[in-house]
Design an enzyme around this catalytic site. Structure first.
Site, PDB file in Angstrom:
ATOM      1  N   SER A 256       4.972   2.302   1.555  1.00 36.33           N
ATOM      2  CA  SER A 256       5.448   2.814   0.268  1.00 36.33           C
ATOM      3  C   SER A 256       6.906   3.247   0.384  1.00 36.33           C
ATOM      4  CB  SER A 256       4.624   3.993  -0.267  1.00 36.33           C
ATOM      5  OG  SER A 256       3.326   3.584  -0.644  1.00 36.33           O
ATOM      6  N   SER A 294       2.202  -1.433  -0.973  1.00 35.19           N
ATOM      7  CA  SER A 294       3.316  -0.501  -0.860  1.00 35.19           C
ATOM      8  C   SER A 294       3.559   0.128  -2.230  1.00 35.19           C
ATOM      9  CB  SER A 294       4.586  -1.222  -0.392  1.00 35.19           C
ATOM     10  OG  SER A 294       5.667  -0.327  -0.265  1.00 35.19           O
ATOM     11  N   ASP A 296       5.730   1.831  -4.604  1.00 32.32           N
ATOM     12  CA  ASP A 296       7.186   1.991  -4.718  1.00 32.32           C
ATOM     13  C   ASP A 296       7.501   2.601  -6.077  1.00 32.32           C
ATOM     14  OD1 ASP A 296       7.406   0.718  -2.206  1.00 32.32           O
ATOM     15  OD2 ASP A 296       7.224  -1.224  -3.186  1.00 32.32           O
TER      16      ASP A 296
END
Length: 387
Positions: A256, A294, A296
């Site tokens: 992340s 991830s 984001d």
């Protein structure tokens, strides 16, 4: 730019110390604290080694606190907007931020399973320091990335007191990068990651404005890594214990990234959101394609128009004086601010990688530092670094 911006307060080199070139003009500190009033504080927790025992460690984690208007300005509303590039993560308080376009709380960043104590710690800190604000309602902004490769993430190691300590420690001036605060146990492109920051100056004719980015980097697969436009994944493919571990647990590239954009340019909430949407373009310059695993998430705020967007309970009847007013950059003149965000985000990633060292955590898991000598050699071979 002064030489002091080439190293962190602890003397760790930053990307420019290695001769890596970047576009744009950085601020004096090349950091989010180039935006006047912004303060950053850390609580770093490192203890134990050997086999992990849930609740007992090893511990490689922490808390980062960002105060947009400093300690004294907490509770005053400023324009803000957020963008979820990929929602496999968490940032609290953004439902109200989307509704009102305003931010009046500190921002805390930590590990995935420590959002609760940090959320509580923000409330405790506001009750102590801003009781008038606390007497109404508070929706703290707390964000996370996963540090379970190095850290006993399921243990109750981060407490509300640690969040309060990070807020109390917040200061302006040069700030540390790498494995500190919430970035302590993070990894980036399967190298040791963590915190990175950078800034850019935007000339607006009659004056200069600053746009700055702070990242907690914990994303990317080794084969994707690109620095100054040079693909380095194949060159630096060896010594990759994290992705060997990840193959049996999670896909490479999971992790992340939390990004905070600060500017002193007067912007509308929608324009802040537009800056937040540009952060992924800076990350893409370092190679990532944006893994599904991830999370984001990015938030941008403007320190101008202080308290124009306050949402406090009204008192009395409205009259001719009960209006708020805001200056803002015309939408047609936003391109330079977009470019500054992309440039600063790219450099912040590389700073997080460069200002780091090897770290060993739970169960002997090791995260190697980006090797400076091999990086420089590869960039010299492509004439990116000369001399």
């Amino acid at each position: 730019m002064t030489q002091t911006s080439h190293v962190t307060p602890a003397g760790k080199p930053r990307a420019r110390a290695l001769g890596i070139p970047f576009t744009g003009t950085p601020g004096r500190l090349n950091a989010i604290t180039d935006v006047t009033g912004v303060e950053v504080g850390y609580t770093t927790l490192i203890s134990g080694d050997g086999q992990m025992e849930i609740g007992k460690g090893p511990v490689r984690t922490g808390v980062t606190a960002i105060l947009p208007l400093g300690r004294e300005g907490a509770g005053q509303a400023i324009a803000a907007g957020y963008h979820s590039f990929n929602g496999n993560g968490e940032m609290t308080g953004v439902s109200w931020l989307e509704e009102a376009g305003a931010l009046n709380m500190p921002i805390l960043i930590t590990n995935t399973h420590a959002i609760g104590p940090c959320h509580r710690g923000t409330i405790d800190w506001m009750v102590r320091n801003k009781p008038d604000i606390a007497s109404q309602w508070m929706l703290p902004v707390t964000a996370e990335t996963w540090d379970g490769y190095l850290n006993d993430i399921n243990g109750p190691h981060v407490t509300s007191e640690h969040a309060v300590a990070a807020l109390d420690a917040a200061r302006g001036g040069a700030i540390e990068e790498g494995s500190v605060g919430g970035g302590t146990g993070m990894n980036c492109y399967a190298f040791k990651g963590g915190n990175g920051t950078a800034s850019r100056i935007v000339n607006y004719g009659h004056r200069d404005y600053t746009v700055a980015v702070f990242l907690q980097t914990n994303f990317g697969s080794r084969h994707e890594l690109t620095v100054a436009g040079v693909p380095l994944g194949a060159t630096l493919a060896d010594d990759n214990p994290m992705e060997a571990f990840a193959a049996s647990l999670q896909p490479a590239g999971a992790g992340s990234c939390i990004g905070i954009v600060a500017t002193d340019a007067p912007l509308l909430p929608g324009q802040c959101k537009a800056l937040a949407r540009r952060v992924p373009l800076g990350l893409a310059r370092t190679g990532t394609a944006g893994s599904h695993f991830s999370g984001d998430i990015f938030l941008a705020f403007s320190t101008a128009n202080r308290d124009a967007l306050n949402g406090r309970f009204p008192r009395g009847e409205p009259d001719a004086g009960t209006y708020s007013h805001m200056d803002f950059i015309p939408w047609g003149r936003m391109d330079d601010f977009y470019a500054a965000t992309v440039q600063a985000a790219e450099e912040a990633v590389v700073n997080a990688l460069v200002a780091n060292a090897d770290m060993v955590g739970r169960d002997g898991h090791r995260s190697p530092a980006l090797p400076h000598d091999r990086l420089i050699h590869a960039l010299k071979a492509r004439n990116v670094i000369t001399g």
